[in-house]
Every structure is written in C-alpha cells, then in structure tokens.
Enzyme design. Structure first.
Site, short mmCIF file in Angstrom:
data_model
loop_
_atom_site.label_atom_id
_atom_site.label_comp_id
_atom_site.label_asym_id
_atom_site.label_seq_id
_atom_site.Cartn_x
_atom_site.Cartn_y
_atom_site.Cartn_z
N GLY A 246 0.80 -0.96 -0.10
CA GLY A 246 -0.16 -0.15 -0.07
C GLY A 246 0.58 1.28 -0.04
O GLY A 246 0.69 2.12 -1.00
N PHE A 247 1.88 1.18 0.87
CA PHE A 247 2.73 2.31 0.95
C PHE A 247 2.03 3.67 1.14
O PHE A 247 2.53 4.84 0.98
CB PHE A 247 3.68 2.53 -0.25
CG PHE A 247 4.39 0.86 -0.47
CD1 PHE A 247 5.24 0.75 0.68
CD2 PHE A 247 3.76 0.19 -1.48
CE1 PHE A 247 6.12 -0.82 0.27
CE2 PHE A 247 4.64 -1.14 -1.79
CZ PHE A 247 5.52 -1.63 -0.78
N ALA A 517 1.85 -1.10 14.63
CA ALA A 517 2.61 -2.02 15.29
C ALA A 517 2.64 -1.86 16.92
O ALA A 517 2.02 -2.72 17.78
CB ALA A 517 4.08 -2.33 14.79
N LYS A 659 13.92 -9.73 12.67
CA LYS A 659 14.23 -9.99 11.39
C LYS A 659 12.95 -9.48 10.41
O LYS A 659 13.22 -9.01 9.44
CB LYS A 659 13.57 -11.50 11.23
CG LYS A 659 13.56 -12.24 9.89
CD LYS A 659 13.14 -13.54 9.93
CE LYS A 659 13.60 -14.67 8.68
NZ LYS A 659 13.45 -15.88 8.77
N LYS A 727 9.36 1.79 18.67
CA LYS A 727 8.92 3.07 17.82
C LYS A 727 8.59 2.66 16.60
O LYS A 727 8.66 1.51 16.34
CB LYS A 727 10.11 4.05 18.19
CG LYS A 727 10.54 4.48 19.62
CD LYS A 727 11.40 5.62 19.50
CE LYS A 727 12.79 5.33 19.42
NZ LYS A 727 13.80 6.34 19.69
N GLY A 728 8.34 3.53 15.82
CA GLY A 728 8.05 3.27 14.31
C GLY A 728 9.08 2.60 13.39
O GLY A 728 10.27 2.92 13.66
N VAL A 729 8.86 1.68 12.61
CA VAL A 729 9.69 0.95 11.66
C VAL A 729 9.62 1.22 10.32
O VAL A 729 10.65 1.85 9.63
CB VAL A 729 9.77 -0.54 12.19
CG1 VAL A 729 10.50 -1.28 10.88
CG2 VAL A 729 10.63 -0.71 13.31
N GLY A 730 8.41 1.09 9.74
CA GLY A 730 8.18 0.92 8.35
C GLY A 730 8.55 1.99 7.54
O GLY A 730 9.22 2.04 6.25
N GLU A 731 8.16 3.24 8.07
CA GLU A 731 8.71 4.74 7.08
C GLU A 731 9.92 5.11 7.40
O GLU A 731 10.70 5.82 6.79
CB GLU A 731 7.55 5.60 7.55
CG GLU A 731 6.30 5.19 6.96
CD GLU A 731 5.17 6.02 7.39
OE1 GLU A 731 4.66 6.33 8.43
OE2 GLU A 731 4.55 6.91 6.44
N1 MCN Z 1 8.39 -3.74 13.82
C1 MCN Z 1 9.10 -4.07 14.93
N2 MCN Z 1 9.56 -3.46 15.94
C2 MCN Z 1 8.89 -2.47 16.26
C3 MCN Z 1 8.11 -1.75 15.36
C4 MCN Z 1 7.62 -2.44 14.05
O1 MCN Z 1 9.64 -5.42 14.70
N3 MCN Z 1 9.46 -1.44 17.32
C5 MCN Z 1 8.01 -4.47 12.79
C6 MCN Z 1 6.71 -5.50 12.87
O2 MCN Z 1 6.93 -6.38 11.96
C7 MCN Z 1 5.70 -4.19 12.23
C8 MCN Z 1 6.72 -3.49 11.05
O3 MCN Z 1 7.87 -3.60 11.70
O4 MCN Z 1 4.64 -5.24 11.40
C9 MCN Z 1 6.18 -2.21 10.80
O5 MCN Z 1 5.71 -1.51 11.82
P1 MCN Z 1 5.40 0.08 12.06
O6 MCN Z 1 6.15 0.72 10.96
O7 MCN Z 1 5.86 0.37 13.33
O8 MCN Z 1 3.90 0.31 12.03
P2 MCN Z 1 2.91 -0.20 10.86
O9 MCN Z 1 2.36 -1.50 10.89
O10 MCN Z 1 1.71 0.99 11.08
O11 MCN Z 1 3.48 -0.01 9.49
C10 MCN Z 1 2.94 0.72 8.48
C11 MCN Z 1 4.24 1.31 7.67
C12 MCN Z 1 3.91 2.33 6.59
S1 MCN Z 1 2.98 3.67 7.32
C13 MCN Z 1 4.04 2.22 5.24
S2 MCN Z 1 3.49 3.45 4.17
C14 MCN Z 1 4.41 1.00 4.87
C15 MCN Z 1 5.34 0.05 5.88
O12 MCN Z 1 4.85 0.10 7.03
N4 MCN Z 1 4.12 0.27 3.70
C16 MCN Z 1 4.45 -0.95 3.35
N5 MCN Z 1 6.03 -0.95 5.39
C17 MCN Z 1 5.23 -1.61 4.21
N6 MCN Z 1 5.95 -2.94 4.08
C18 MCN Z 1 5.28 -3.41 2.95
N7 MCN Z 1 5.56 -4.67 2.85
N8 MCN Z 1 4.36 -2.96 2.29
C19 MCN Z 1 3.75 -1.53 2.54
O13 MCN Z 1 2.85 -1.21 1.63
MO1 MOS Z 2 2.31 5.24 5.31
S1 MOS Z 2 2.61 6.41 4.00
O1 MOS Z 2 1.57 6.39 6.63
O2 MOS Z 2 0.83 4.72 4.98
#
Ligand code: MCN
Ligand code: MOS
Length: 764
Positions: A246-247, A517, A659, A727-731
């Site tokens: 989705g991103f 998360a 991982k 804390k946040g990871v994905g972005e």
């Molecule tokens: N995590 C972890 N330890 C933490 C936080 C997170 O191990 N302290 C790991 C977990 O596996 C968690 C993942 O990282 O499921 C993402 O966590 P986080 O970013 O904190 O929160 P969200 O679940 O809200 O992720 C959303 C974020 C966003 S906003 C976008 S944009 C994005 C992203 O994640 N889009 C993605 N990663 C993506 N990954 C994939 N494969 N596809 C997308 O569209």
């Molecule tokens: Mo992420 S761009 O906040 O879905």
C-alpha cells in the site's frame, strides 16, 4: 519453521516465538502456496465487471458523451455517466471534518486532471467491459491546464499557516552569520507503485454492503461508504485479509470505489472493478512534487546560528494535500534561530497523497543535503558537522527526547562502514573509470500513537485466536501479534492464530504513520493479559478446577500448560483444564482507549485520525532515528550511478521482531535508492497527462540495482512511545536515503544534484 530460522533463533537472545524473536512471517506459507486470497480474488456468484473511462484532457468540461455503441455491445449491463450514476451523499474527510458538499458524484463533468473518471461500463465479463468502454465517445471543451509547479500561472500558491515554525530571529541571524549557504532542492511527483493494483468487489444485500478491497484502514473506509450511501456504519463490512503493498495509497475509499459500490446497488449484482496499471497513476495521488530552499548560517566552527526554510508542494485544483516540508528541518539540529514556512500550489492533478514517510522524506532531502553543503563549505567532515550541531532536546517543542540513539547510530554506522577511511576531497577516491563517493545523512520519523482494541479468545483445545480489524500489507502484523499473544499468555506461537482484515472484528484505526505495530501490540498485550487473568481466576475459583483449593494467589502458564509458581499441585494443559471446567472458550476484549471516551469519541478514534495522540504530548518528544552511510560508484564517462554499499544504523526503540524490522528498514532503503536515482512521474506539457504511468516506464529499482544492505539496530526500549517499548519502523528507513546518495554523488564527482532523481544527464 525452517532449520535456517532455528539457527537464527539460537544466535538471538529472545525466544523465537516471544516478542523480540526472529520468527518468520506466519502468513508466509499461505502467500507462497497461493492459499492467501487477496481481496479482489474472491469468487462470487453472479459477479459483474466494471471498467472506467478516463478524461483525456487535464482541464475543461465534458460537453457530450455518446454511449449508444457501448450500451448495445455484447454483455453490457450498464453505462454509467455523470447523468446516469446514482447520487451519493458527501462524506466527511479522514480528519473527521464534515462534508463540504451535500452530494458527491465520482464521475465528473468538470475535468480537473487527466485520467479523471468520466464514465464506467459494467458487463458480464471483464473482456466485454473493456471492449465496450473503448466505444464510449467523449467530447470536451478543453481549457489550459497548469501541469506542474514550474508553470508560471500557478503563482506562489497558498500559504499554509499551520505549517509555520519559528523561533528567534532567523532572517537577521542568517544575515549576520559569518558562513552562509542558501540552496534549493526539488523532488518530482512520485508514485507508490504497489504490486497489487487498487480495486474492489462490492456486493449489496438489502441495505447491507460488503466490500472486498485492499485497505490500510477498514474502519475509516467503512465510514466513508456508510456516509456515501446513507446506511448505518454497522451495515458496511470491509474485507481485506491480505494486501499486496500500500505504502500509504490504500487508506481511503476513492472515486473508483464509489463507482463500483454505486454500480452494484444500481444493478443489484456484485461488481468487481480493478484499476489497470495506468489508472493506478491517476486514480489516487502519489507523493506531491516539492520545492524547498534551505538557508543555513553558521559560525566558523560549524555551529548553526540560523536556518531559514521555505517550501512548496503541489496540490490539486479541487483537493488539498500538504506535504510537511519543515518536519525534519525543525528538529534535526540545534539552532537558536529558525523559520520554516510552506505554501501549496494548485495544479491539474489528482489530489496527491501519502507515500512512505510523507513530509519527513522530502524534508530530509533538503536539510540533509544542505548540512553536507555547509560541511563542505567549512571543510568539516559531514559526520562531525552533525555531531557539532546535535540537538540534545527537541529544538521546536523544547522538550527532552523520549529516546534518541542518533549519536549511537552515527557511531555504529561509521564504524561498520569504515567512515574514518574517507578521503575528504570530492573526486579523490576512484577505481579506474569509476569515481567513488561516500555520503552520510540522518533520518527521523515521529512516533504516532493512537488507541487500539483487540479480542483474544482461548478455545477449548487450548488454541488462541486474536481478532482485529487492523491489517497486514506486508509489514508483519500477523506475526508480531501472534508473538505478543503467545508471550503474554504463555502458549506456543503455533497455537495462536491471528485474524485480521475484517471490519466486523474488534475495530482498528488507520495503518499509517508507522503507528499500527505500537498500537496493536499494546492492545493485544492488554486483551491477552485480561484473558490470562480470567483463565487463572477460573482455575483458582471454579469448584471443578483441579487447582481449586490450592493455597496460591496466582498460577503460571508456560508452553500452554498451567501450573502453580512453586510447582506444587497439578500441572495440566489449557485444553485439559478447559475440559475439566467445562468451558468452550474464554474471551477478552481489551483496549487502550481512555475510559472516559464517549461512544462517539470511540467511533472517531477508529474512523478518523482526530483522536491521534500528538508525538510531543506530555513531557517528551518521541521519534525514531537513523543514520545512512552510502557508497556510490559513478562512471566518469557515462555518468551512471550505482549504489555499491549501504550501512544504516537505526533507532526504532525495542524491536518486536528484528527479522521483520530489518526487512522493513531494507524495504525503505531500497525505496530510497529508487527515489534518489530512478523515480519520476513525467507529465506531458500539452495535455497534463502522466506519460510514464506504467511499470515499464516508471523506473523502480530491481534486484540488480540493490547492493548488500547492512542494518544495525541501536534502539533501546522506549516506555514513552508504546506499551512494549517499540517506536516506528516502516517509514523510518526511507528517510535520509536520497540525501545520503546525493551527498555521496557529490563526494564522488564534485557535482551537486539538487533535483531528484539523479540521472546521468544531470551528471555529464
Ligand atoms: N516492527 C518491529 N519493531 C517495532 C516496530 C515495528 O519489529 N518496534 C516491525 C513489525 O514487523 C511491524 C512492522 O515493523 O509489523 C511495521 O511497523 P510500523 O512501521 O511501526 O507500523 P505499521 O504496522 O503501521 O506499518 C505501516 C508502515 C507504513 S505507514 C508504510 S507506508 C509501509 C510500511 O509500514 N508500507 C508498507 N511498510 C510496508 N511494508 C510492506 N511490505 N508494504 C507496504 O505497503
Ligand atoms: Mo504510510 S505512507 O503512513 O501508510
């Protein structure tokens, strides 16, 4: 579990299945074997197919539509136009603001961007719908379009006062500073380009609507559908078990979603509508194009005296998107004087939207390149420059950081990369015809928080079910929630099944801003804790329980077996215990929602972002942090840039699953490499059309473009950021990658490229 995983687990301190363990994605096998059914793969009786007709101009009026040929084409059930589609109600926006218009038509007569939906054909088969859509004739009265930010008629745009951040007297301090740089940075329009296209299946049964649609926000989208069609929220069910990326693009119900749902209602048949690839570039917004100027004044030792920052992003003619360009600029470095302001400029585009780290990403491109330029001007090592100006507290909020392991990130990254061996002068490192450059940049992303809810059930056979209307688009939600429930309850992770992606489960807010998360591990931890309390309470108090009468205040559950802490008395499996007391399940609904929330506040918590908790609320400022070290090879003759090495050290607090976190960080870094070197939406200046709206011409990195990426976690648990300390990871991972590459390219070539992407014609 594979042998490979076991080996990994052995080398890690945490148990594989516990929070912090390197468990592989529990949804992996289903995805690899094809057992995972994505939203639009649902097979429904009587399914019909809709195909959209888009505007071929970017501005003007539709003067006539001739749909006669389409209407009589084989298999056609309906041709919808602005005149024939049913009228919908306006819907509130994602902030919860009430609709600005009473009615809404997802098919338009007034065209404001190329590709905007004008008509739709519904037929028995997809092929029939495609063929008939090609027969729809449209006449226009075309007016000049403003194609992009460089268009003079676009003007300076509209000031967004809410974005202004100022302290001290930035302009005066800049004017007096002994060393000054002032530079401009541009980023182009970019697209999320998720592999799975947008699309949906809509089915009405009476006044109940079911939507199968890839979604980052089931409850928010359900609210929009409910408002469009004037039905109760509970009547709308969104189903989105798996999402192919989705991103940021899949959080909202969009015009094409409305077309499909309206068509299903009008025909009283289920309708499937999937956007083709070019439509995925025009039916929803990518990252807005941006322009920034960054002026930094410093003393001769490199201490920043002032930062003056001005930004502009493009938005739509009939929609508002603000890409906050001052977000990193205002917090990364200590400065006594600061000013940041932002305007938006309306151009003829679909409303831009969220793409991984909206705001922080282009913001970091400006400030992190500018710092490199200042370091070069002063002859100071760019890493040293960042340490000289290290912000010991949030310079804007004037609050201490909850945790900021950025110094540790710089140190760990530099050590692993070998930064000390860098020869400072540009063009001073080479390998034959390849100029070698080393660059560094920092990144950050705020910790966004919200309230969450989850249901945890302990079943008669001792297995556990977790339910939430949150989603997994590849980040690992299924896996980390299984780990959280397993650890909290003391059961093996194989005994836990996580059910997500159905709005009839316990509600969840948006998966955006890297908040899910933290929110959901907190909610599942709480619900599982309640279920455990109930299990233990029952074990101690139920007359039929083997533990009844035991002089214990509590019991332990480990590996799915119940026992007293001191080992006296019986020990039995949860399944045997449930049999003994004659229970078929124990269910707990746990939430982190404030107890005094009204039902309306609760509803808004899940369906809007109005109740999100500010990251600077209370005593702390909360952010994740990172430092990227990049090596590039630039061919001296051809100007081709290859990223040959990346070492990134990141602080996301405690990791729920290292991982998955590493995989997320790497995904962000790869996306950053694409942004730096390849990605760019190109607009035809004559008709405002995106000319490279497909995956062949919109350049994205492939495996061949990606070097070995090493990530190092430097985070420590942050109790102020989430229940479990993450804390946040994905972005985070994407923020700072493009400037690190641009800085490395400067070091290699002596040439500053301030307009992304860094393509070869800009270098030779
Ligand atoms: N995590 C972890 N330890 C933490 C936080 C997170 O191990 N302290 C790991 C977990 O596996 C968690 C993942 O990282 O499921 C993402 O966590 P986080 O970013 O904190 O929160 P969200 O679940 O809200 O992720 C959303 C974020 C966003 S906003 C976008 S944009 C994005 C992203 O994640 N889009 C993605 N990663 C993506 N990954 C994939 N494969 N596809 C997308 O569209
Ligand atoms: Mo992420 S761009 O906040 O879905």
């Amino acid at each position: 579990m594979t042998v490979h995983d076991m080996k990994h687990a052995d080398s890690d301190s945490a148990r594989l299945e516990a929070v912090g363990g390197r468990l592989s994605r529990v949804d992996g096998p289903a995805k690899i074997t094809g057992a995972a059914h994505y939203a639009v793969e649902q097979q429904l009786e009587g399914l019909t197919h809709a195909v959209l007709v888009g505007a071929t101009i970017a501005a003007g009026k539709v003067t006539a539509i001739d749909s006669r040929a389409a209407q009589t084409a084989p298999g056609v059930l309906a041709v919808l136009t602005p005149d024939t589609i049913m009228e919908l109600n306006g819907a509130s926006d994602w902030l919860g603001n009430p609709p600005t218009q009473a009615t809404y038509s997802p098919l338009v007569r007034e065209v404001t961007f190329s590709g905007q939906h004008i008509a739709a054909v519904v037929a028995e088969t997809f092929e029939q719908a495609v063929a008939a859509a090609a027969l729809v004739k449209v006449w226009y009265d075309e007016t000049p379009a403003i194609v992009d930010l460089s268009d003079r008629r676009a003007g300076d745009g509209i000031p967004i006062d809410a974005m202004t951040k100022e302290w001290g007297d930035a302009e005066a301090a800049f004017a007096e500073a002994p060393v000054r740089i002032c530079t401009a940075y541009n980023t182009p329009r970019e697209f999320q380009a998720a592999m799975e296209p947008h699309g949906l299946i809509a089915r009405w049964q009476g006044d109940e609507l079911t939507i199968w649609e890839p979604s980052q926000w089931l409850d928010g989208m359900a609210r929009t559908y409910a408002e469009w069609f004037g039905v109760p929220f509970e009547n709308v069910r969104l189903v989105s078990p798996y999402i192919g990326g989705g991103f940021g693009s899949k959080a909202l119900a969009l015009a094409h979603s409305a077309v499909a749902a309206a068509a299903a209602k009008m025909l009283n048949r289920p309708v499937k509508l999937v956007l083709n690839r070019p439509q995925n570039f025009t039916s929803y917004g990518g990252r807005a194009a941006t322009r920034q100027t960054v002026a930094i004044g410093a003393d001769r030792e490199g201490r920043i005296q002032s930062i003056v920052h001005r930004g502009v992003n493009e938005t739509a003619v009939d929609g508002m998107w603000v890409e906050p360009l001052g977000s990193v600029t205002s917090i990364m470095y200590a400065t006594p004087n600061f000013s940041s302001k932002q305007n938006v400029v309306r151009v003829n585009t679909v409303v831009p939207g969220a793409k991984r780290a909206p705001g922080e990403n282009p913001s970091a491109f400006g400030i992190e390149c500018a710092i490199d330029e200042l370091a070069h001007e002063l002859g100071i090592d760019p890493l040293e420059m960042r340490l000289i100006n290290y912000a010991e507290q949030d310079p804007h909020a004037k609050k201490p950081w909850s945790t900021r392991q950025l110094r540790e990130a710089f140190a760990a990254g530099a050590e692993a990369f070998g930064w000390a061996k860098r020869s400072p002068a540009p063009r001073s490192m080479r390998d034959g015809h390849q100029l070698i450059g080393w660059g560094v940049a920092a990144g950050t992303y705020p910790v966004r928080r919200a309230y969450g809810e989850a249901v945890v059930k302990i079943l008669a056979d001792g297995s556990v079910e977790v339910e939430s209307s949150s989603i997994d688009m590849g980040q690992g939600t299924y896996t980390i929630l299984a780990q959280t429930a397993a650890e909290t309850l003391g059961v093996p992770v194989e005994q836990v099944s996580v059910k997500l992606g159905d709005s009839h489960f316990a509600r969840a807010g948006v998966t955006g801003g890297s908040r899910l998360a933290g929110v959901m591990t907190g909610a599942v931890h709480k619900a599982a804790g309640q279920a455990l309390d109930e299990l233990i309470g029952l074990a101690l108090s139920d007359p039929a329980s083997p533990f009844h009468g035991l002089q214990a205040n509590t019991l332990h559950v480990r590996d799915g077996r119940i026992a007293s802490p001191r080992g006296e008395g019986p020990e039995l499996s949860i399944a045997a215990f449930m049999r003994a007391v004659g229970r078929d399940h124990i269910e707990a609904r746990g939430d982190t929602v404030p107890a005094n929330f009204t039902p309306e506040q609760r509803y808004n918590n899940y369906t809007t972002i109005a109740t999100a908790i500010p990251h600077t609320e209370g005593d702390y400022s909360r952010h994740s942090w990172c430092a990227h070290f990049v090596e590039v090879h630039v061919d001296e003759d051809f100007g081709t840039v290859r990223v040959s090495r990346v070492v990134s050290a990141l602080d996301s607090g405690r990791l729920y699953n290292p991982k998955l976190a590493e995989s997320q960080w790497k995904g962000g870094i790869i996306m950053g490499i694409g942004q730096a070197l390849l990605e760019e939406g190109i607009v035809d200046r004559r008709h405002g059309r995106i000319v490279n709206g497909n995956l062949a011409d919109y350049m994205l990195p492939t495996n061949a473009d990606i070097p070995d990426i090493r990530t190092i976690s430097v985070g420590i648990p942050d109790p102020h950021s989430s229940a479990l300390g993450g804390k946040g990871v994905g972005e985070l991972g994407i923020v700072g990658v493009a400037p690190a590459i641009a800085n490395a390219v400067f070091h290699a070539t002596g040439k500053r490229v301030r307009d992304l992407p860094i393509t070869l014609e800009k270098l030779i």
